[in-house]
Scaffold this active site. Structure first.
Site, short mmCIF file in Angstrom:
data_model
loop_
_atom_site.label_atom_id
_atom_site.label_comp_id
_atom_site.label_asym_id
_atom_site.label_seq_id
_atom_site.Cartn_x
_atom_site.Cartn_y
_atom_site.Cartn_z
N SER A 240 -11.44 -2.48 3.23
CA SER A 240 -12.48 -3.39 3.72
C SER A 240 -12.87 -3.17 5.17
O SER A 240 -13.89 -3.68 5.62
CB SER A 240 -12.02 -4.85 3.54
N SER B 53 -12.13 -14.11 6.79
CA SER B 53 -11.81 -13.70 8.16
C SER B 53 -12.33 -12.31 8.51
O SER B 53 -12.63 -12.03 9.67
CB SER B 53 -10.29 -13.77 8.39
N LYS C 58 0.84 -1.21 0.00
CA LYS C 58 0.00 0.00 0.00
C LYS C 58 0.87 1.25 0.00
O LYS C 58 0.84 2.08 0.91
CB LYS C 58 -0.99 -0.02 1.15
N LEU C 59 1.63 1.37 -1.06
CA LEU C 59 2.59 2.45 -1.21
C LEU C 59 1.91 3.81 -1.07
O LEU C 59 0.84 4.04 -1.65
CB LEU C 59 3.29 2.34 -2.56
N PRO D 67 -10.33 -7.57 -1.23
CA PRO D 67 -9.90 -8.22 0.01
C PRO D 67 -11.04 -8.24 1.02
O PRO D 67 -12.11 -7.69 0.78
CB PRO D 67 -8.76 -7.32 0.48
N GLY D 68 -10.77 -8.87 2.16
CA GLY D 68 -11.75 -8.88 3.24
C GLY D 68 -12.68 -10.06 3.22
O GLY D 68 -13.67 -10.09 3.96
N GLY E 213 -16.39 -10.94 4.79
CA GLY E 213 -16.96 -11.08 3.45
C GLY E 213 -17.27 -12.53 3.12
O GLY E 213 -16.50 -13.43 3.45
#
Length: 222
Positions: A115, A168, A61-62, A164-165, A171
């Site tokens: 997320s 866990s 996540k630059l 993502p998400g 989602g």
């Protein structure tokens, strides 16, 4: 034909043997910062080289000036693609990163919606303007935010959406694809399982069944 809708989020090491067993059940692998901090760059490269997946995405996540981001990605040449934040803006930052990646045949994904519950949509219009100006390969939209996935698919019809998400973080497998995502990013539900390959196959079947019901096909035509 593509093999799967799943991108494995690797935030902790799995053995090369396990990854080879899973490669035919994956679209790609997303490399997290915790993995690289644990293994180092060289061992991470050794772990991933030779795997038959469509895409290896580095997810740090630059979020910095262009010079710093270029200095990071040039050390990670084993990756096909990189994820950066949109909110850092274009001039002197994402524009320089995008030019560097284009010149080196690498791809860029920009974070549109995360997320977690605390993500704010107050700056959504700004994010969308950055995405339009940079024109990345794809965007990241949290799989727990289905309405946002649908909205971003409508606004960016041709871009790849990865979500993502799933699992866990709450989602449900297949929901993000049904909402408009191309791939679902899944990590802990796979790498923390007693048998990661079995867990992945189970998840793939759930996604396949759900997507066939909602779309009538496993992959969308672009």
């Amino acid at each position: 034909m593509l093999k799967s809708r799943v991108i494995l989020a690797m935030d902790k090491p799995l053995s090369y043997q396990v990854l080879k067993e899973m490669e035919n059940e994956l679209y790609g692998i997303k490399v997290g910062l915790p993995l690289v901090l644990d293994l180092g760059v060289d061992k991470t490269r050794e772990l991933l080289i030779g795997l038959d997946v469509e895409e290896i995405i580095v997810d740090f996540k630059l979020a910095d000036i262009g010079y710093i981001m270029k200095s990071i990605v040039e050390r990670l040449s084993f990756a096909n693609s990189f994820i950066a934040h949109s909110f850092i803006g274009v001039k002197g930052s994402l524009d320089e990163l995008k030019r560097y990646l284009d010149a080196n045949s690498k791809n860029l994904y920009l974070v549109a919606v995360m997320s977690h519950e605390g993500w704010s949509t107050l700056f959504a219009d700004y994010i969308k303007n950055v995405i339009r100006e940079i024109s990345p390969k794809g965007i990241v939209v949290g799989g727990t935010k289905l309405d946002h996935i649908t909205q971003y698919r409508r606004d960016f019809e041709k871009m790849t959406i990865v979500s993502p998400g799933m699992g866990s973080q709450g989602g449900s497998y297949g929901d993000a694809v049904c909402a408009g995502a191309d791939y679902e990013i899944i990590g802990r539900s796979i790498y923390n399982a007693g048998n990661p390959l079995t867990a992945l196959r189970t998840i793939n079947k759930i996604i396949e069944d759900k997507v066939m019901k909602c779309k009538g096909a496993i992959f969308r035509k672009k």
